[in-house]
Scaffold this motif. Structure first.
Motif, PDB file in Angstrom:
ATOM      1  N   ALA A  18       0.851  -1.189   0.000  1.00 12.34           N
ATOM      2  CA  ALA A  18       0.000   0.000   0.000  1.00 12.34           C
ATOM      3  C   ALA A  18       0.892   1.245   0.000  1.00 12.34           C
ATOM      4  CB  ALA A  18      -0.926  -0.005   1.214  1.00 12.34           C
ATOM      5  N   ASP A  20      -0.217   4.370  -0.969  1.00 15.50           N
ATOM      6  CA  ASP A  20      -1.287   5.288  -1.367  1.00 15.50           C
ATOM      7  C   ASP A  20      -1.530   6.414  -0.381  1.00 15.50           C
ATOM      8  OD1 ASP A  20      -2.190   3.431   0.514  1.00 15.50           O
ATOM      9  OD2 ASP A  20      -4.249   3.494  -0.193  1.00 15.50           O
ATOM     10  N   SER A  22      -2.252   9.775   0.948  1.00 18.23           N
ATOM     11  CA  SER A  22      -2.829  10.885   0.198  1.00 18.23           C
ATOM     12  C   SER A  22      -2.507  12.209   0.883  1.00 18.23           C
ATOM     13  CB  SER A  22      -4.335  10.684   0.060  1.00 18.23           C
ATOM     14  OG  SER A  22      -4.931  10.544   1.328  1.00 18.23           O
ATOM     15  N   ILE A  72      -0.855  -0.462  -4.327  1.00 21.91           N
ATOM     16  CA  ILE A  72      -1.912   0.547  -4.344  1.00 21.91           C
ATOM     17  C   ILE A  72      -1.265   1.925  -4.420  1.00 21.91           C
ATOM     18  CG2 ILE A  72      -3.943   1.463  -3.182  1.00 21.91           C
ATOM     19  CD1 ILE A  72      -4.120  -1.200  -1.653  1.00 21.91           C
ATOM     20  N   PHE A  74      -1.589   6.323  -5.065  1.00 19.30           N
ATOM     21  CA  PHE A  74      -2.380   7.532  -4.875  1.00 19.30           C
ATOM     22  C   PHE A  74      -2.639   8.154  -6.250  1.00 19.30           C
ATOM     23  CE2 PHE A  74      -2.023  12.250  -3.730  1.00 19.30           C
ATOM     24  CZ  PHE A  74      -3.367  12.371  -3.436  1.00 19.30           C
ATOM     25  N   LYS A 102      -6.073   4.250  -5.236  1.00 13.58           N
ATOM     26  CA  LYS A 102      -6.951   4.740  -4.163  1.00 13.58           C
ATOM     27  C   LYS A 102      -7.871   5.806  -4.755  1.00 13.58           C
ATOM     28  CE  LYS A 102      -6.546   8.039  -0.341  1.00 13.58           C
ATOM     29  NZ  LYS A 102      -7.584   7.675   0.613  1.00 13.58           N
ATOM     30  N   ASP A 104     -10.963   7.018  -2.930  1.00 12.81           N
ATOM     31  CA  ASP A 104     -11.807   7.767  -1.999  1.00 12.81           C
ATOM     32  C   ASP A 104     -11.205   9.133  -1.691  1.00 12.81           C
ATOM     33  OD1 ASP A 104     -10.441   7.768   0.849  1.00 12.81           O
ATOM     34  OD2 ASP A 104     -10.149   5.747   0.059  1.00 12.81           O
ATOM     35  N   THR A 138      -9.157  -0.651  -7.840  1.00 13.71           N
ATOM     36  CA  THR A 138      -9.213   0.544  -6.990  1.00 13.71           C
ATOM     37  C   THR A 138      -9.315   0.150  -5.522  1.00 13.71           C
ATOM     38  OG1 THR A 138     -11.622   0.653  -7.031  1.00 13.71           O
ATOM     39  CG2 THR A 138     -10.438   1.790  -8.800  1.00 13.71           C
ATOM     40  N   LYS A 139      -9.148   1.154  -4.659  1.00 17.15           N
ATOM     41  CA  LYS A 139      -9.313   0.934  -3.227  1.00 17.15           C
ATOM     42  C   LYS A 139     -10.017   2.127  -2.609  1.00 17.15           C
ATOM     43  CE  LYS A 139      -7.314   2.297   0.199  1.00 17.15           C
ATOM     44  NZ  LYS A 139      -6.554   2.774   1.373  1.00 17.15           N
ATOM     45  N   MET A 140     -10.919   1.861  -1.656  1.00 12.64           N
ATOM     46  CA  MET A 140     -11.617   2.954  -0.974  1.00 12.64           C
ATOM     47  C   MET A 140     -11.895   2.539   0.458  1.00 12.64           C
ATOM     48  SD  MET A 140     -15.065   2.456  -3.180  1.00 12.64           S
ATOM     49  CE  MET A 140     -15.771   0.829  -3.351  1.00 12.64           C
ATOM     50  N   ARG A 141     -11.710   3.459   1.383  1.00 12.23           N
ATOM     51  CA  ARG A 141     -11.703   3.129   2.810  1.00 12.23           C
ATOM     52  C   ARG A 141     -12.822   3.840   3.565  1.00 12.23           C
ATOM     53  NH1 ARG A 141      -8.658   6.174   6.765  1.00 12.23           N
ATOM     54  NH2 ARG A 141      -8.402   5.038   8.734  1.00 12.23           N
ATOM     55  N   GLU A 176     -13.041  -1.664   1.362  1.00 10.79           N
ATOM     56  CA  GLU A 176     -12.270  -1.570   2.609  1.00 10.79           C
ATOM     57  C   GLU A 176     -13.076  -0.926   3.737  1.00 10.79           C
ATOM     58  OE1 GLU A 176      -8.045   0.115   4.476  1.00 10.79           O
ATOM     59  OE2 GLU A 176      -8.666   0.723   2.465  1.00 10.79           O
TER      60      GLU A 176
END
Length: 295
Positions: A18, A20, A22, A72, A74, A102, A104, A138-141, A176
């Motif tokens: 990871a 990512d 931000s 992952i 940014f 990422k 989100d 993609t990834k979103m938390r 996530e």
């Protein structure tokens, strides 16, 4: 969707790096790397410095596909290059490592014991850019702090709603819903969370694929059931604030769960290290996380 990347993520041995951090977390990541805030005067300088840090990690001979399945990134990173190639292309073409993005925009205020994702008004445009830059997923938390059934239901519903939009663009979303490791009722939150995830998986069309990124559970192998769902490409674990050693120990007790670590990956790396010292430290960290991920 790249079928070779999908196969690698589904059945390959290794873990996801990871990288990512931000806008909000970049100064902290740079500080931990030995680059203090007085080293830059604006966001562009800050992002240039963090890209140099990520480039050093990615180009290290220790950062390779023998141990690492994916990385992952940014948003700012996919628009920058490494040795003349877009970062995502460099990862896949030079390293055989699958690129993620990422997407989100951070967390909303705490309501009903959870923090939903903030609105992502430019998501469709961002996803188009991701496809153009050859990103795989993609990834979103979101964050769960209390075992509030209504709040957890909202978190999971939001994650899957956005996830379906992402999949329709040809990308694989990493869902996530992080459970705060310091939560007083973490185990109860995980029980509610798993049931809500199962409900949402059952509602998906047959062709939809997702990944899940979850906190290392209180009860070992608690998420094994989710790994068997045909919609789930992989279940990965975030370090969630655990130190590197503790995160590895907990991960190793959960069979089939692989790491997607950020802080635990970069722990001990410094801008002032020689290349040999940097690579040696990174190599040991990568091998330790890999060992914990293949149990």
């Amino acid at each position: 969707m790249n079928s070779a990347q999908l196969d690698r993520m589904h059945s390959g041995k290794g873990f996801i790096a990871a990288l990512d951090q931000s806008g909000g977390s970049t100064p902290k990541a740079l500080s931990q790397y030995g680059v203090e805030e007085n080293s830059y005067t604006n966001d562009e300088e800050m992002y240039t410095l963090v890209h140099e840090m990520r480039t050093r990690i990615i180009k290290s001979p220790e950062f390779n596909s023998e141990y690492i399945l994916g990385a992952i990134l940014f948003e700012n990173t996919i628009d920058r290059k490494i040795d003349g190639q877009w970062t995502a292309d460099y990862l896949w073409e030079k390293k055989n490592i699958v690129p993620f993005l990422k997407v989100d925009k951070g967390l909303a205020d705490l309501i009903n014991g959870v923090q939903l994702m903030k609105p992502i008004p430019d998501l469709d445009e961002l996803l188009t850019r991701a496809v153009e830059k050859n990103v795989f997923g993609t990834k979103m938390r979101s964050v769960i702090k209390e075992a509030n059934a209504e709040g957890i239901r909202e978190v999971v519903a939001q994650q899957f709603k956005v996830g379906k939009q992402i999949f329709q663009k040809g990308l694989v979303p990493i869902i996530e819903p992080e459970v705060d490791i310091y939560s007083a009722d973490k185990e109860k939150s995980e029980e509610i969370l798993k049931e809500e995830i199962k409900k949402q998986l059952n509602l998906l069309d047959n062709d939809v694929k997702v990944m899940l990124k979850l906190s290392i559970p209180t009860v070992n192998d608690f998420y094994s059931e989710l790994m068997l769902d045909p919609h789930v490409v992989r279940v990965v674990a975030l370090s969630g604030g655990y130190g590197q050693e503790e995160a590895n120990e907990k991960l190793a007790q959960n069979h089939g769960l692989i790491a997607s670590f950020s802080r635990a990956l970069s722990e001990g790396l410094s801008a002032g290290q020689s290349d040999d010292a940097f690579n040696n430290k990174l190599g040991k960290t990568i091998k330790d996380i890999y060992t914990s991920s293949i149990t």
